[in-house]
Design a protein around this motif. Structure first.
Motif, short mmCIF file in Angstrom:
data_model
loop_
_atom_site.label_atom_id
_atom_site.label_comp_id
_atom_site.label_asym_id
_atom_site.label_seq_id
_atom_site.Cartn_x
_atom_site.Cartn_y
_atom_site.Cartn_z
N SER A 246 0.87 -1.18 0.00
CA SER A 246 0.00 0.00 0.00
C SER A 246 0.90 1.22 0.00
O SER A 246 2.12 1.12 0.23
N GLU B 41 -6.08 -6.84 4.12
CA GLU B 41 -5.84 -5.67 3.29
C GLU B 41 -5.27 -6.13 1.96
O GLU B 41 -4.22 -6.78 1.90
N GLY C 279 -4.89 4.91 0.80
CA GLY C 279 -3.80 4.50 1.67
C GLY C 279 -3.26 5.57 2.56
O GLY C 279 -2.48 5.30 3.46
N PRO D 59 -4.25 -5.00 -2.12
CA PRO D 59 -4.08 -3.92 -3.08
C PRO D 59 -5.09 -4.03 -4.21
O PRO D 59 -5.61 -5.13 -4.49
N ASN E 70 -6.65 0.58 -1.82
CA ASN E 70 -6.67 -0.76 -1.23
C ASN E 70 -8.09 -1.14 -0.83
O ASN E 70 -8.97 -0.29 -0.76
#
Length: 811
Positions: free
Chosen positions: A246, A595, A655, A597, A579
């Motif tokens: 991120s 999490e 992010g 991308p 993200n």
């Protein structure tokens, strides 16, 4: 004999007048859809439109269709419109519902369970909502207790999928009537059904202006191994990079083995790599200047970099292979030359960089990572500038990286241009009403079993080319007709009947086929071949979640985070969604929070945000400390022990809004697993929970698709608004208002603003709407564009200077 033809409009059936053709109807027993034709006159246009339900009643016979093909003629000598309308069975609409790839392999599921999962998965629905496709109670009763089989459907429409399930029973799906496209009831009928035995056989200019086959509110397609591009200026040409993991996060090296070592360490990215544009390592990187003893000795710290981009020394494999091997004793650090020993490489199109291992990193010749990092620091422009301007006798560089660096403590961040298998859905600009209807631009594939496929071919060859008998008859009533599936003593089966009512007679043509059969088309892999609950093999399944951002005239305040982020396109485009936070749920359990991308891209008049899991089981690998055994890589499952889940929660965020972790290294080791408390909830742009029944074989990905549309004919959306949209791309355009005093209007498809920059112009962004101001007089139209005259949005009514944006889940 009475004949009534009605069209369903405005919530009720309305009888058509002046019907001049006796509604010839064709009904078949096989997979061909039933058809009919009606002809009537009316004083007005648009009495009927494609997809309108139509009901035909003749005595005890009643049948429902949908309008599929409409011809309307009007000549100067007649004051009425002549309609010729082709009708087709309602299940034709199921072909307009293109589904994500799906598999069904749970050994505990019945055929009824599998079909109901498919009806739910056909279109994403929010948690707690009911899908618009459902089985009738009669169909549920008939399917109850029938065991399932393994089915794989890749890029098919809903009718193909349902017929694929029902082929196990030699049946096909049927929709008897549609009066509400948000509530469609599905039945089925057996293709090989046999009716009554027949004792004796009685004998006795078109123009298409619209066609349901090509009707679509959008077109759906797959573009494999595509690169995300941007039409405007960019540091990377036309290609758009994304961060791993991120923009403000670090990752660590991972492994698929039990213990992380320098020989098995890998970098694992979410998407295949096309080009690595930046490779960041945390410092400190220190430059010192030294005086010799003759100049009094001593040293001075000249430069400290908290992090360094070593992308100069990160190459693609093709370039790496043509570099020379440095000879023994060659300086690898204080040189502007690149050797294999002071560079590392990646392979295009791969998600795992397997080459970051012994002897690449910690080989006999030294650490390639340390050499690459220190050589990149030596050649850094700031270092070279300081050394050229300072007056020390010699210089020393130092960094945290050396041949003895522990691989488990290394953190890194990538900025790379990814390859993406893009799943697109592009809207038609002038489609503003009616139910959604998708067309697809490529064929589907299927995983097949040869035995079943051979059986299917055998059925085909025995079904075609047989002798057929055609018999015409005139009857007094529809109740006298033979039914499909009725048969003669010598093996002829009634496979189709075509009939029409003329005055008081019913004329019918029967088609009898010798030894007709409809052998099963179920050719999927048999579930007995599976060994694992969560298989090692899998296939991709991408789901599109479609929403709309619609422009209206007006200025009410709208507190919608998606709209507020979208409106940053007109003001401060300094951030965008980068993200996704994802969590899944199943009966009795739930996954961790991950999490992931995502790739953002603009296509047509849509903005798309795409993310995916690592495979059909794991969201990615974490490194976890154990008391015994060193460091163990932990796969992060997003599924239960069967490889399934029932619901998925998706949060999209940018992010830049994130609480700093107390220990960044510890957090990096845990990725993609995260804790919700690490994030500021104000950073979540989009948050929703959806129903989705995942199968063990499905490697899932999702595309959140926002269609940017206009609800007013005088508001024109320009391509620059999509290409620079703050939902997916960080841009800081210099926008201004352009006006024209000419009668020329903006049209859909315009790309460039017209006229001149307005006097005293300004653009004001509020919650949910934008307003423009200018002092020019005699203005006919205004637009917002950038310094290069790229069109963002235009309005052909100069008196309306405020445009409101609202978010809709469907048009």
């Amino acid at each position: 004999m009475s004949l009534t033809i009605e069209v369903f409009k405005g919530g009720t059936y309305v009888a058509l007048q002046n019907v001049s053709l006796g509604a010839p109807i064709l009904e078949t027993i096989d997979g061909e859809l039933d058809k009919a034709t009606i002809k009537f006159t009316a004083l007005f246009e648009n009495v009927i439109d494609v997809l309108n339900p139509v009901r035909i009643t003749a005595g005890a016979y009643q049948r429902c269709f949908i309008a599929a093909d409409i011809q309307t003629d009007k000549t100067a000598s007649y004051s009425v419109y002549e309609y010729v309308v082709s009708l087709i069975a309602p299940e034709k609409y199921l072909e307009k519902v293109v589904c994500p790839s799906m598999s069904f392999t749970n050994p505990n599921d019945s055929l009824l369970d599998q079909i109901e999962k498919a009806l739910l998965n056909a279109e994403p629905v929010e948690a707690g909502s009911i899908p618009r496709f459902r089985l009738s109670d009669k169909a549920k009763t008939a399917l109850a207790g029938i065991p399932g089989a393994d089915f794989f459907f890749e890029r098919m429409n809903l009718r193909e999928i349902l017929d694929g399930f029902l082929s196990r029973l030699d049946a096909r799906c049927v929709v008897k009537e549609i009066t509400d496209y948000d509530d469609i009831v599905i039945d089925f009928r057996y293709l090989d059904r046999r009716g009554n035995k027949i004792i004796s056989l009685p004998a006795s200019r078109k123009r298409t202006i619209r066609n349901i086959e090509y009707l679509g509110s959008d077109v759906e397609s797959y573009a494999e191994n595509a690169l995300v591009t941007y039409s405007g200026p960019s540091l990377f040409g036309r290609r758009v990079p994304i961060y791993h993991p991120s923009p403000n996060g670090w990752d660590t090296f991972k492994t698929n083995e039990s213990t992380l070592t320098s020989s098995n360490a890998v970098i694992s990215t979410a998407f295949p790599i096309e080009t690595i544009t930046n490779f960041f390592l945390p410092g400190p990187f220190v430059l010192k200047g030294h005086y010799d003893a003759g100049h009094g000795g001593g040293e001075e710290t000249l430069l400290i970099l908290p992090r360094l981009d070593i992308s100069r020394n990160v190459l693609d494999e093709e370039t790496y292979n043509i570099l020379k091997q440095a000879v023994l004793g060659t300086e690898l650090i204080e040189t502007d030359k690149q050797y294999q020993q002071n560079t590392i490489y990646y392979t295009r199109g791969q998600t795992e960089i397997h080459n970051l291992r012994y002897p690449i990193f910690f080989g006999i010749e030294g650490s390639h990572l340390a050499n690459a990092a220190n050589n990149a620091f030596w050649n850094d422009s700031q270092v070279q500038s300081v050394m050229q301007s300072a007056e020390f006798d010699w210089y020393e560089i130092s960094s945290p990286y050396s041949g003895s660096t522990n691989i488990s403590s290394v953190r890194f961040q990538l900025l790379y241009i990814p390859q993406v298998d893009a799943h697109l859905k592009i809207d038609k600009d002038n489609y503003s009403s009616g139910p959604s209807a998708t067309i697809i631009s490529q064929q589907s594939d299927r995983i097949i079993d040869l035995v079943r496929y051979g059986d299917n071919l055998r059925g085909l060859i025995n079904r075609v080319g047989n002798k057929e008998i055609y018999i015409d008859a005139v009857l007094d009533s529809p109740s006298e007709m033979f039914d499909l599936g009725d048969y003669t003593e010598d093996g002829y089966v009634l496979t189709s009947r075509e009939f029409a009512i003329y005055e008081n007679d019913l004329e019918v043509r029967y088609t009898f086929t010798k030894d007709f059969n409809a052998r099963s088309r179920n050719i999927g892999i048999d579930r007995q071949k599976r060994i694992y609950n969560i298989p090692l093999e899998y296939f991709r399944s991408d789901t599109i979640i479609k929403q709309y951002i619609v422009a209206h005239h007006g200025s009410p305040s709208v507190n919608d985070k998606v709209i507020n982020q979208f409106l940053r396109t007109f003001s401060d485009g300094s951030r965008h969604i980068t993200n996704a936070l994802v969590k899944t749920y199943w009966q009795g359990g739930e996954s961790d929070l991950f999490e992931l991308p995502l790739i953002g891209f603009a296509a047509g008049n849509t903005v798309n945000l795409h993310f995916r899991f690592r495979d059909n089981y794991s969201a990615g690998m974490s490194v976890e400390n154990l008391v015994v055994g060193g460091r163990k890589v932990i796969p992060n499952p997003y599924v239960n022990e069967l490889g399934e889940y029932d619901e998925i929660e998706i949060k999209l965020f940018w992010g830049g809004i994130k609480y700093p972790a107390a220990d960044e290294l510890a957090r990096a080791r845990q990725l993609p697993k995260v804790a919700l408390g690490e994030y500021d909830s104000n950073g979540f742009i989009f948050s929703q929970r959806y129903r989705r029944k995942k199968d063990a074989y499905e490697h899932q990905s999702f595309t959140i698709c926002f269609g940017i549309r206009s609800a007013e004919p005088d508001i024109i959306i320009g391509p620059a608004l999509i290409e620079n949209c703050a939902l997916w791309y960080t841009a800081s355009p210099d926008l201004r208002v352009y006006v024209t005093s000419e009668s020329v209007k903006y049209m859909p498809g315009d790309k460039i603003v017209k006229g001149v920059v307005a006097t005293d112009q300004s653009i004001t962004v509020n919650d949910g709407y934008i307003s423009v101001a200018f002092s020019n007089s005699g203005v006919q139209a205004w637009a917002i564009g950038d310094e290069n005259r790229n069109l963002y949005i235009a309005c052909n009514d100069s008196n309306r200077r405020t445009i409101q944006f609202i978010r809709r889940k469907r048009l």
